[in-house]
Design a protein around this motif. Sequence first.
Motif, PDB file in Angstrom:
ATOM      1  N   LEU A  46      96.655  -9.370 102.268  1.00 38.26           N
ATOM      2  CA  LEU A  46      98.034 -10.240 102.085  1.00 38.26           C
ATOM      3  C   LEU A  46      98.585 -11.219 103.314  1.00 38.26           C
ATOM      4  O   LEU A  46      98.865 -12.235 103.050  1.00 38.26           O
ATOM      5  CB  LEU A  46      99.204  -9.104 101.942  1.00 38.26           C
ATOM      6  N   ALA A  47      98.299 -10.706 104.344  1.00 40.92           N
ATOM      7  CA  ALA A  47      98.473 -11.674 105.688  1.00 40.92           C
ATOM      8  C   ALA A  47      97.512 -12.701 105.501  1.00 40.92           C
ATOM      9  O   ALA A  47      98.203 -13.922 106.030  1.00 40.92           O
ATOM     10  CB  ALA A  47      98.146 -10.730 106.740  1.00 40.92           C
ATOM     11  N   ALA A  48      96.425 -12.655 105.257  1.00 47.31           N
ATOM     12  CA  ALA A  48      95.571 -13.882 105.402  1.00 47.31           C
ATOM     13  C   ALA A  48      95.947 -14.648 104.157  1.00 47.31           C
ATOM     14  O   ALA A  48      95.730 -15.932 104.429  1.00 47.31           O
ATOM     15  CB  ALA A  48      94.233 -13.371 104.918  1.00 47.31           C
ATOM     16  N   MET A 163      84.340  -7.160 106.460  1.00 46.98           N
ATOM     17  CA  MET A 163      85.815  -7.466 106.530  1.00 46.98           C
ATOM     18  C   MET A 163      86.435  -8.646 107.146  1.00 46.98           C
ATOM     19  O   MET A 163      87.440  -9.135 106.466  1.00 46.98           O
ATOM     20  CB  MET A 163      86.367  -6.336 107.592  1.00 46.98           C
ATOM     21  N   THR A 164      85.459  -9.383 107.873  1.00 44.68           N
ATOM     22  CA  THR A 164      85.914 -10.913 108.218  1.00 44.68           C
ATOM     23  C   THR A 164      85.834 -11.674 106.856  1.00 44.68           C
ATOM     24  O   THR A 164      86.584 -12.628 106.598  1.00 44.68           O
ATOM     25  CB  THR A 164      85.126 -11.400 109.195  1.00 44.68           C
ATOM     26  N   GLY A 165      84.581 -11.331 106.348  1.00 43.35           N
ATOM     27  CA  GLY A 165      84.623 -12.103 104.999  1.00 43.35           C
ATOM     28  C   GLY A 165      85.719 -11.894 104.092  1.00 43.35           C
ATOM     29  O   GLY A 165      86.156 -12.837 103.014  1.00 43.35           O
ATOM     30  N   LEU A 166      86.073 -10.730 103.965  1.00 44.13           N
ATOM     31  CA  LEU A 166      87.248 -10.393 103.029  1.00 44.13           C
ATOM     32  C   LEU A 166      88.506 -11.130 103.381  1.00 44.13           C
ATOM     33  O   LEU A 166      89.217 -11.656 102.460  1.00 44.13           O
ATOM     34  CB  LEU A 166      87.491  -9.028 102.890  1.00 44.13           C
ATOM     35  N   TYR A 167      89.045 -11.024 104.583  1.00 46.12           N
ATOM     36  CA  TYR A 167      90.207 -11.663 104.876  1.00 46.12           C
ATOM     37  C   TYR A 167      90.077 -13.268 104.968  1.00 46.12           C
ATOM     38  O   TYR A 167      90.975 -14.020 104.680  1.00 46.12           O
ATOM     39  CB  TYR A 167      90.920 -11.063 106.215  1.00 46.12           C
TER      40      TYR A 167
END
Length: 437
Positions: A46-48, A163-167
């Motif tokens: 959500l933040a991203a 996780m970097t890929g996800l956000y």
Amino acid sequence: MSLAKHDRTPGPGAPAPETAPARTAPATTGPATPALLWLITAGLVLAALNLRPAISALAPLLEEVRADLGMSGTVAGLLTSVPALCFAVFGVTAPALSRRYGPVAVVAAGMAAVTAGLTLRSLAGGTGVFLASSALALAGIAVANVLMPVIVKRYFPDRIGSMTGLYSMALSLGAAGAGAVTVPLASALGDSWRLGIGLWAVPGALAVTAWLAVLIRSRATRTAAAPADATPAAPAAPAAPDTARLTLRRSPTAWALACFFGLQATAAYIIMGWLPQIYRDAGISAGTAGVLFAVAMGLSVPLSFVVPPLATRMRTQGPLLTVLALSGLAGYTGLWLAPHGGAWAWAVLLGIANCAFPVALAMIGLRARSSHGVVRLSAFAQSTGYLISLPGPLVVGVLNEATGDWHLPLAFMAALMVLQIVAGTLAGRDRHIEDGA
């Protein structure tokens, strides 16, 4: 996808080993339960989603905003550089805020600033208020930009790439979605650019809610984990000298990463600020230009879930970054030769080039061994990098105004992309900022 730990690396929620100074933030977490990890994952997404609409929603409507508020061409060009300025100025405060309040609380406050800024901007009656409210939203984005890699390193130290890929995927989706639907939204709401850009405060409010829930849940988990008869902890040992800042200033790895971050940010903000106008000047309608812009930004949505994990598996990331930069050079060449005829192909190539950003974020986690090192490196690389990127969008606007076409600006952009290849090769080497410290 399970968030449980299945290997020997530190489990989610457990800080990586480090030798950070004792003056750290008040603890905001106890043991990271699976429910808390899922909540943090939702908060990251959500933040991203809110890290780019403040910029990309404005680009397709910049002409209308200028006409309504009486902005000069110089001020409009300055507006394209304001994001980088705010990210540099406010991003450098993130480490101190994180130590004082904890990264979760700071991200929650950042999302609140984004929501307030976007709301006030849609109500602005003049250029001054518009710029000030934009700066408020961008200040919130700045601290979240810096702390995202820190939260990933702290809670998911074994899954930095995924996780970097996800956000990053969520970030690209927010940028692309804002670019694609803002013009249709504004048209459907009575041709009101104010409502078109103001509605993007709604996702910001959702992000604030999510991060407040993370904060409350993490504190509740910490309280529940504390023994009822716990005795006061012994006084902490004197803090070690804080040499992190000095080390970074002397670290070739940190400087290479900062230069690479700055050059890829320059390319990204030039595209976000000027690509729709390049297409419109080639005779393409505003609506189609917005869709092409969305393609350029949105292609990195699926690629961002693939490229960062790929980067983390590579010993050096230089070859991957070179391929991405060559795609950008091909896109610039196409915009020079046939901006209308090959518009869709150039948007695709520029979208591939934009994947340099999630790789840069992943490298922040790879170039430091500890979460303390990551927060320092993230602030240094992003703040320094955004300072480097400041002149780019403004120079492009000045060159366009001086020449009346886009040939010289595109040549300037291509030259910067060549420098990005050099910086990416240096930043992608298998080094850590702690080496030799």
